[in-house]
Design a protein around this motif. Structure first.
Motif, PDB file in Angstrom:
ATOM      1  N   VAL A   1       0.269  -1.159  -0.149  1.00  0.00           N
ATOM      2  CA  VAL A   1      -0.321  -0.007  -0.138  1.00  0.00           C
ATOM      3  C   VAL A   1       1.547   1.313  -0.126  1.00  0.00           C
ATOM      4  O   VAL A   1       1.780   1.134   0.648  1.00  0.00           O
ATOM      5  CB  VAL A   1      -1.098   0.424   1.154  1.00  0.00           C
ATOM      6  CG1 VAL A   1      -1.456   1.536   0.700  1.00  0.00           C
ATOM      7  CG2 VAL A   1      -2.302  -0.950   1.270  1.00  0.00           C
ATOM      8  N   GLY A   2       0.112   2.709  -1.058  1.00  0.00           N
ATOM      9  CA  GLY A   2       1.387   3.309  -1.235  1.00  0.00           C
ATOM     10  C   GLY A   2       2.548   3.789  -2.426  1.00  0.00           C
ATOM     11  O   GLY A   2       2.509   2.713  -3.052  1.00  0.00           O
ATOM     12  N   PRO A   3       3.269   4.364  -1.679  1.00  0.00           N
ATOM     13  CA  PRO A   3       4.242   5.166  -2.688  1.00  0.00           C
ATOM     14  C   PRO A   3       5.133   3.855  -2.776  1.00  0.00           C
ATOM     15  O   PRO A   3       6.045   3.777  -4.354  1.00  0.00           O
ATOM     16  CB  PRO A   3       4.675   6.003  -2.587  1.00  0.00           C
ATOM     17  CG  PRO A   3       4.301   6.976  -1.885  1.00  0.00           C
ATOM     18  CD  PRO A   3       3.015   5.826  -1.165  1.00  0.00           C
ATOM     19  N   ASN A   4       5.724   2.647  -2.239  1.00  0.00           N
ATOM     20  CA  ASN A   4       6.328   1.861  -1.618  1.00  0.00           C
ATOM     21  C   ASN A   4       6.051  -0.331  -3.010  1.00  0.00           C
ATOM     22  O   ASN A   4       6.640  -0.238  -3.432  1.00  0.00           O
ATOM     23  CB  ASN A   4       7.035   1.180  -0.566  1.00  0.00           C
ATOM     24  CG  ASN A   4       7.810   2.591   0.006  1.00  0.00           C
ATOM     25  OD1 ASN A   4       8.564   3.356  -0.812  1.00  0.00           O
ATOM     26  ND2 ASN A   4       7.260   2.627   0.926  1.00  0.00           N
ATOM     27  N   GLY A   5       4.426   0.473  -3.426  1.00  0.00           N
ATOM     28  CA  GLY A   5       4.133  -0.342  -4.009  1.00  0.00           C
ATOM     29  C   GLY A   5       3.651  -0.529  -5.234  1.00  0.00           C
ATOM     30  O   GLY A   5       2.839  -0.632  -6.176  1.00  0.00           O
ATOM     31  N   GLY A   6       4.224   1.183  -5.700  1.00  0.00           N
ATOM     32  CA  GLY A   6       4.140   1.468  -7.401  1.00  0.00           C
ATOM     33  C   GLY A   6       2.457   2.310  -7.742  1.00  0.00           C
ATOM     34  O   GLY A   6       1.816   3.067  -6.860  1.00  0.00           O
ATOM     35  N   LYS A   7       2.122   1.885  -8.887  1.00  0.00           N
ATOM     36  CA  LYS A   7       0.575   2.411  -8.996  1.00  0.00           C
ATOM     37  C   LYS A   7      -0.496   1.415  -8.469  1.00  0.00           C
ATOM     38  O   LYS A   7      -0.777   2.343  -8.505  1.00  0.00           O
ATOM     39  CB  LYS A   7       1.104   1.736 -10.721  1.00  0.00           C
ATOM     40  CG  LYS A   7       2.082   2.838 -11.548  1.00  0.00           C
ATOM     41  CD  LYS A   7       1.662   2.712 -13.231  1.00  0.00           C
ATOM     42  CE  LYS A   7       2.757   3.425 -13.580  1.00  0.00           C
ATOM     43  NZ  LYS A   7       2.089   3.924 -15.069  1.00  0.00           N
ATOM     44  N   ILE A   8      -0.041   0.328  -8.200  1.00  0.00           N
ATOM     45  CA  ILE A   8      -1.262  -0.494  -7.301  1.00  0.00           C
ATOM     46  C   ILE A   8      -1.170   0.130  -5.942  1.00  0.00           C
ATOM     47  O   ILE A   8      -2.440   0.599  -5.846  1.00  0.00           O
ATOM     48  CB  ILE A   8      -1.333  -1.613  -7.655  1.00  0.00           C
ATOM     49  CG1 ILE A   8      -0.864  -2.003  -8.911  1.00  0.00           C
ATOM     50  CG2 ILE A   8      -2.277  -2.218  -7.073  1.00  0.00           C
ATOM     51  CD1 ILE A   8      -0.084  -4.296  -9.221  1.00  0.00           C
ATOM     52  N   GLY A   9      -0.211   0.431  -5.717  1.00  0.00           N
ATOM     53  CA  GLY A   9      -0.325   0.359  -4.167  1.00  0.00           C
ATOM     54  C   GLY A   9      -1.184   2.354  -4.175  1.00  0.00           C
ATOM     55  O   GLY A   9      -1.604   2.826  -3.178  1.00  0.00           O
ATOM     56  N   LEU A  10      -0.417   3.049  -4.774  1.00  0.00           N
ATOM     57  CA  LEU A  10      -1.247   4.968  -5.344  1.00  0.00           C
ATOM     58  C   LEU A  10      -2.817   4.212  -4.853  1.00  0.00           C
ATOM     59  O   LEU A  10      -2.999   5.442  -5.001  1.00  0.00           O
ATOM     60  CB  LEU A  10      -0.334   5.439  -6.309  1.00  0.00           C
ATOM     61  CG  LEU A  10       1.000   5.215  -5.384  1.00  0.00           C
ATOM     62  CD1 LEU A  10       1.943   6.407  -6.890  1.00  0.00           C
ATOM     63  CD2 LEU A  10       1.451   6.414  -4.630  1.00  0.00           C
ATOM     64  N   VAL A  11      -3.027   3.612  -6.340  1.00  0.00           N
ATOM     65  CA  VAL A  11      -4.288   3.586  -6.387  1.00  0.00           C
ATOM     66  C   VAL A  11      -5.055   2.998  -5.302  1.00  0.00           C
ATOM     67  O   VAL A  11      -5.979   3.644  -4.216  1.00  0.00           O
ATOM     68  CB  VAL A  11      -4.811   2.249  -7.830  1.00  0.00           C
ATOM     69  CG1 VAL A  11      -6.008   2.059  -7.657  1.00  0.00           C
ATOM     70  CG2 VAL A  11      -4.220   3.091  -8.603  1.00  0.00           C
ATOM     71  N   PHE A  12      -4.579   2.688  -4.251  1.00  0.00           N
ATOM     72  CA  PHE A  12      -4.942   1.827  -3.441  1.00  0.00           C
ATOM     73  C   PHE A  12      -5.090   2.973  -1.849  1.00  0.00           C
ATOM     74  O   PHE A  12      -5.951   2.395  -1.328  1.00  0.00           O
ATOM     75  CB  PHE A  12      -4.763   0.592  -2.527  1.00  0.00           C
ATOM     76  CG  PHE A  12      -5.538  -0.756  -1.743  1.00  0.00           C
ATOM     77  CD1 PHE A  12      -6.557  -1.134  -1.616  1.00  0.00           C
ATOM     78  CD2 PHE A  12      -4.792  -0.435  -0.267  1.00  0.00           C
ATOM     79  CE1 PHE A  12      -7.397  -1.889  -0.713  1.00  0.00           C
ATOM     80  CE2 PHE A  12      -5.779  -0.489   0.862  1.00  0.00           C
ATOM     81  CZ  PHE A  12      -6.924  -1.696   0.227  1.00  0.00           C
ATOM     82  N   GLN A  13      -4.639   3.258  -2.159  1.00  0.00           N
ATOM     83  CA  GLN A  13      -3.846   4.589  -1.261  1.00  0.00           C
ATOM     84  C   GLN A  13      -5.019   4.993  -1.540  1.00  0.00           C
ATOM     85  O   GLN A  13      -5.221   5.768  -0.360  1.00  0.00           O
ATOM     86  CB  GLN A  13      -2.510   4.831  -0.681  1.00  0.00           C
ATOM     87  CG  GLN A  13      -2.544   6.579   0.049  1.00  0.00           C
ATOM     88  CD  GLN A  13      -0.545   6.637  -0.430  1.00  0.00           C
ATOM     89  OE1 GLN A  13      -0.783   6.435  -0.588  1.00  0.00           O
ATOM     90  NE2 GLN A  13      -1.014   8.262   0.244  1.00  0.00           N
ATOM     91  N   ASP A  14      -5.263   5.536  -2.449  1.00  0.00           N
ATOM     92  CA  ASP A  14      -6.001   6.986  -3.066  1.00  0.00           C
ATOM     93  C   ASP A  14      -7.276   6.522  -2.650  1.00  0.00           C
ATOM     94  O   ASP A  14      -8.329   7.033  -2.072  1.00  0.00           O
ATOM     95  CB  ASP A  14      -6.906   6.801  -4.505  1.00  0.00           C
ATOM     96  CG  ASP A  14      -4.680   7.664  -4.658  1.00  0.00           C
ATOM     97  OD1 ASP A  14      -4.458   8.542  -4.159  1.00  0.00           O
ATOM     98  OD2 ASP A  14      -4.896   7.869  -6.131  1.00  0.00           O
TER      99      ASP A  14
END
Length: 294
Positions: free
Chosen positions: A220-233
């Protein structure tokens, strides 16, 4: 005039239950947008909207698919547009699905699945439930599973998908927020770990074949790349919503101002952590009649 204390207690309890229902089954535009986004995220990490081996039947046509707890109907809208010769049905306790503008091969029904499904035995080629782990008590799950199996054709498939209730490697703010949410579910007699271990429950059912389990995880988040950023959003959109602010702050015993300060800090915390989020799918085939006789 003296207040009738008993009436006040009853009224506040009913109001509390109504607020709980609004929280767990929120129908505002923000909640629906999050469900749409989350659908496409899950489809991406699993590389498809389902894992049961039924696509050839869907393409050929005449296939019948049921989705319980369909919400805004994103999963069904996606499939019904792709497989135009098959037929799709969605049920939900709250009618947030499209009422009029939808494909001709898709029907939505407002109903509470814990009261039973109105469909005939052996009617569907695929029955599906997703993100329903926090909606049912263990006893309700037993009934819902029996209903899903009942309406599935012999040789058809039952598929259930969800997210693991806990995270791994989360920071203190995220752990505190999610911990209060899990606690509120436990107070409703919800087993937050049940669906993640659903294969053991499915294996006990006599007319179910081999239970398949597929897991996908990401950070989750920036350390997870695009997928992590989408889930964070998606997560931040939820935590920033008025209904989450009101409900979770009360669960945590803090003011809404304190809660909002925590959410501001959470955004920064995600940059510093590698919180692992795990999604899981189970699918199994209902045994053919001649197989059940052995």
């Amino acid at each position: 005039m003296k207040k009738v204390q008993e009436f006040d207690i009853i009224e506040s309890e009913e109001e509390r239950k109504e607020k709980l229902l609004d929280y767990y089954l929120s129908t505002d535009a923000g909640s629906i947008d999050r469900l749409h986004m989350y659908h496409f995220l899950r489809g991406y990490i699993f590389q498809g909207n389902f894992s049961s081996p039924i696509e050839n039947k869907l393409i050929k046509g005449g296939c019948k698919v049921l989705d319980i707890g369909c919400g805004p109907g994103t999963w069904l809208l996606d499939l019904s547009n792709k497989y135009e010769n098959s037929h799709f049905f969605g049920v939900d306790i709250k009618p947030i699905f499209p009422q009029e503008i939808k494909p001709n091969n898709l029907e939505f029904i407002e109903t509470d699945v814990t009261n039973g499904l109105s469909f005939h035995d052996n009617e569907f080629d695929l029955t599906h439930a997703e993100l329903m782990s926090l909606m049912f008590t263990p006893q309700q799950w037993d009934f819902v599973l029996s209903e899903l199996i009942r309406v599935t054709k012999p040789g058809g498939y039952i598929e259930i998908a969800d997210r693991r209730s806990g995270y791994v490697g989360e920071g203190p703010i995220f752990r505190r927020l999610t911990g209060s949410m899990w606690e509120s579910h436990l107070n409703r007699n919800i087993d937050v770990k049940l669906v993640y271990n659903l294969d053991s429950k499915l294996k006990l059912l006599s007319n179910i074949g081999k239970v398949h389990r597929i897991e996908k995880d990401f950070i989750v988040g920036p350390n997870g790349g695009k997928i992590g950023l989408v889930f964070q959003d998606i997560a931040m959109s939820f935590f920033n919503s008025d209904i989450a602010c009101e409900f979770i702050s009360k669960e945590m015993g803090i003011s809404e101002k304190e809660y909002k300060n925590m959410i501001e800090e959470l955004d920064e915390e995600f940059k510093q952590t590698s919180t692992e989020c795990v999604h899981v799918r189970f699918w199994a085939q209902k045994q053919l009649l001649d197989e059940q006789s052995y």
